[in-house]
Each structure stands twice: as C-alpha cells, then as structure tokens.
Design an enzyme around this catalytic site. Sequence first.
Site, PDB file in Angstrom:
ATOM      1  N   HIS A  12      37.986   4.067  35.088  1.00  0.00           N
ATOM      2  CA  HIS A  12      36.759   3.784  35.839  1.00  0.00           C
ATOM      3  C   HIS A  12      36.738   2.338  36.345  1.00  0.00           C
ATOM      4  O   HIS A  12      36.228   2.063  37.429  1.00  0.00           O
ATOM      5  CB  HIS A  12      35.527   4.008  34.959  1.00  0.00           C
ATOM      6  CG  HIS A  12      35.102   5.446  34.849  1.00  0.00           C
ATOM      7  ND1 HIS A  12      34.697   6.190  35.934  1.00  0.00           N
ATOM      8  CD2 HIS A  12      35.021   6.278  33.792  1.00  0.00           C
ATOM      9  CE1 HIS A  12      34.376   7.422  35.533  1.00  0.00           C
ATOM     10  NE2 HIS A  12      34.574   7.499  34.233  1.00  0.00           N
ATOM     11  N   GLY A  45      31.513   8.426  26.287  1.00  0.00           N
ATOM     12  CA  GLY A  45      31.985   7.168  26.848  1.00  0.00           C
ATOM     13  C   GLY A  45      31.299   6.887  28.169  1.00  0.00           C
ATOM     14  O   GLY A  45      30.893   7.813  28.873  1.00  0.00           O
ATOM     15  N   GLN A  66      29.639   3.096  36.173  1.00  0.00           N
ATOM     16  CA  GLN A  66      29.008   4.413  36.320  1.00  0.00           C
ATOM     17  C   GLN A  66      27.483   4.302  36.448  1.00  0.00           C
ATOM     18  O   GLN A  66      26.835   5.257  36.887  1.00  0.00           O
ATOM     19  CB  GLN A  66      29.355   5.328  35.141  1.00  0.00           C
ATOM     20  CG  GLN A  66      30.813   5.769  35.144  1.00  0.00           C
ATOM     21  CD  GLN A  66      31.112   6.644  33.941  1.00  0.00           C
ATOM     22  OE1 GLN A  66      31.415   6.157  32.871  1.00  0.00           O
ATOM     23  NE2 GLN A  66      31.004   7.949  34.113  1.00  0.00           N
ATOM     24  N   CYS A  99      33.464  14.195  32.494  1.00  0.00           N
ATOM     25  CA  CYS A  99      33.000  12.860  32.874  1.00  0.00           C
ATOM     26  C   CYS A  99      31.546  12.953  33.300  1.00  0.00           C
ATOM     27  O   CYS A  99      31.176  13.874  34.024  1.00  0.00           O
ATOM     28  CB  CYS A  99      33.854  12.338  34.032  1.00  0.00           C
ATOM     29  SG  CYS A  99      33.370  10.701  34.595  1.00  0.00           S
ATOM     30  N   LEU A 100      30.732  11.985  32.835  1.00  0.00           N
ATOM     31  CA  LEU A 100      29.313  12.011  33.197  1.00  0.00           C
ATOM     32  C   LEU A 100      29.115  11.853  34.701  1.00  0.00           C
ATOM     33  O   LEU A 100      28.072  12.242  35.225  1.00  0.00           O
ATOM     34  CB  LEU A 100      28.555  10.913  32.438  1.00  0.00           C
ATOM     35  CG  LEU A 100      28.505  11.097  30.911  1.00  0.00           C
ATOM     36  CD1 LEU A 100      27.797   9.925  30.252  1.00  0.00           C
ATOM     37  CD2 LEU A 100      27.825  12.412  30.554  1.00  0.00           C
ATOM     38  N   HIS A 123      40.612   7.002  29.797  1.00  0.00           N
ATOM     39  CA  HIS A 123      39.709   7.590  30.801  1.00  0.00           C
ATOM     40  C   HIS A 123      38.717   6.528  31.290  1.00  0.00           C
ATOM     41  O   HIS A 123      38.517   6.359  32.494  1.00  0.00           O
ATOM     42  CB  HIS A 123      38.974   8.787  30.174  1.00  0.00           C
ATOM     43  CG  HIS A 123      37.881   9.366  31.013  1.00  0.00           C
ATOM     44  ND1 HIS A 123      37.898  10.667  31.459  1.00  0.00           N
ATOM     45  CD2 HIS A 123      36.727   8.832  31.505  1.00  0.00           C
ATOM     46  CE1 HIS A 123      36.807  10.890  32.195  1.00  0.00           C
ATOM     47  NE2 HIS A 123      36.074   9.791  32.219  1.00  0.00           N
ATOM     48  N   GLU A 124      38.121   5.796  30.340  1.00  0.00           N
ATOM     49  CA  GLU A 124      37.126   4.792  30.708  1.00  0.00           C
ATOM     50  C   GLU A 124      37.766   3.622  31.451  1.00  0.00           C
ATOM     51  O   GLU A 124      37.180   3.069  32.380  1.00  0.00           O
ATOM     52  CB  GLU A 124      36.373   4.287  29.467  1.00  0.00           C
ATOM     53  CG  GLU A 124      35.598   5.345  28.695  1.00  0.00           C
ATOM     54  CD  GLU A 124      34.637   6.155  29.558  1.00  0.00           C
ATOM     55  OE1 GLU A 124      34.110   5.624  30.548  1.00  0.00           O
ATOM     56  OE2 GLU A 124      34.431   7.342  29.262  1.00  0.00           O
TER      57      GLU A 124
HETATM   58 ZN    ZN Z   1      34.262   9.222  33.126  1.00  0.00          ZN
END
Ligand code: ZN
Length: 177
Positions: free
Chosen positions: A145, A46, A51, A99-100, A141-142
């Site tokens: 962000h 995701g 991000q 998470c990236l 989660h997304e």
């Molecule tokens: Zn994330």
Amino acid sequence: MAIRPILEAPDPRLRVKSVPVDTVDDDLRALIADMFETMYDAPGIGLAAVQIGVPKRVLVIDLQEQEGEDGERIREPRVFINPELSDPAEDKSVYNEGCLSVPDQYADVERPVAIQARWLDEDGVQHDERIEGMLATCLQHEMDHLEGVLFIDHLSKLKRDMVLKKLEKARKLRRAA
Ligand code: ZN
C-alpha cells in the site's frame, strides 16, 4: 479517536506513494489511534494510512488470531512506522488475501514466507526482526500500500478486471439500496 472513511479501489489516492514520517509525535499517535479504530470497526487485520487518505509510511496490524474465553478475539496491536523490508525467504506461501480497500473480494496471492523487517514503533523505538507466517504475509500486503500497490495487482489482468467489475457492481447496488 474517530473512525475514518476507507478509500476503495479504483480511487487514484490509493496509488499515491507514501512519504516517510519525520517525527513520531502526538499528532502521529492520534492518527495511529484513528487507524486502529477504523481497522477494528471495518473489521480488518491491517490498515495503511494511505487507505484513509493520509499518504504517510504508517501501518497498523492486529491479526487477532487468538480467541478469549468469551469468544472475543484477543487484540495484539502492532504499529509499523517507516517500515523497510529486506532479505525475503526463497520459500513462498499462498494466502487467500482480502483488503479493506477492495471490499468482499478475495484471491490467492503468493509471497515469501519470511522477511527481515525494520521499523519504528509509536514511541519512536527502532525494531529489527525476522517476521514469518501470517504476520509476514500481512506486513508485505500492507507494505505494498505504501508503494501504491494493491493485492489485486499481483493477479492476472483478467482476474484483476473481474474483481474491479464486481466492486463496481456492488457499489451500484449499494447506491440503489
Ligand atoms: Zn490492503
């Protein structure tokens, strides 16, 4: 299409609240294509536009849960534009999230097992669905962000500080290498 650099915590740009998308047009679809390319390359399941430094309410998700005959993960890309979540289930589940933007760090986070979601897809078509399981976790989660929230914000301050310290250490090692 291009792979874009992914911002990492504690970059303040990850704390920006993303703004709604006005029109779903070719520029937006180009951004979405870059987001998928960046996510698959990372690799991740995701990615929110913020991000890669674009604070718009756009998410891409692909859980890649199934494996094909050749062992390659089967892609099932999903786009969520201006997503809105409501009516969370009372039951919670715990996933070991990553998470990236918080590379190589994982922690258990508890979230509702299901949630009602409304969003536009890349053709501007509205969807309204009950989402469950891994997709519900990933979507929540997304969504975080878009509000400038990271999964580590769901941890105790002690745990969060530990993760941030490890990130800083890893960054120093990378610079020294
Ligand atoms: Zn994330």
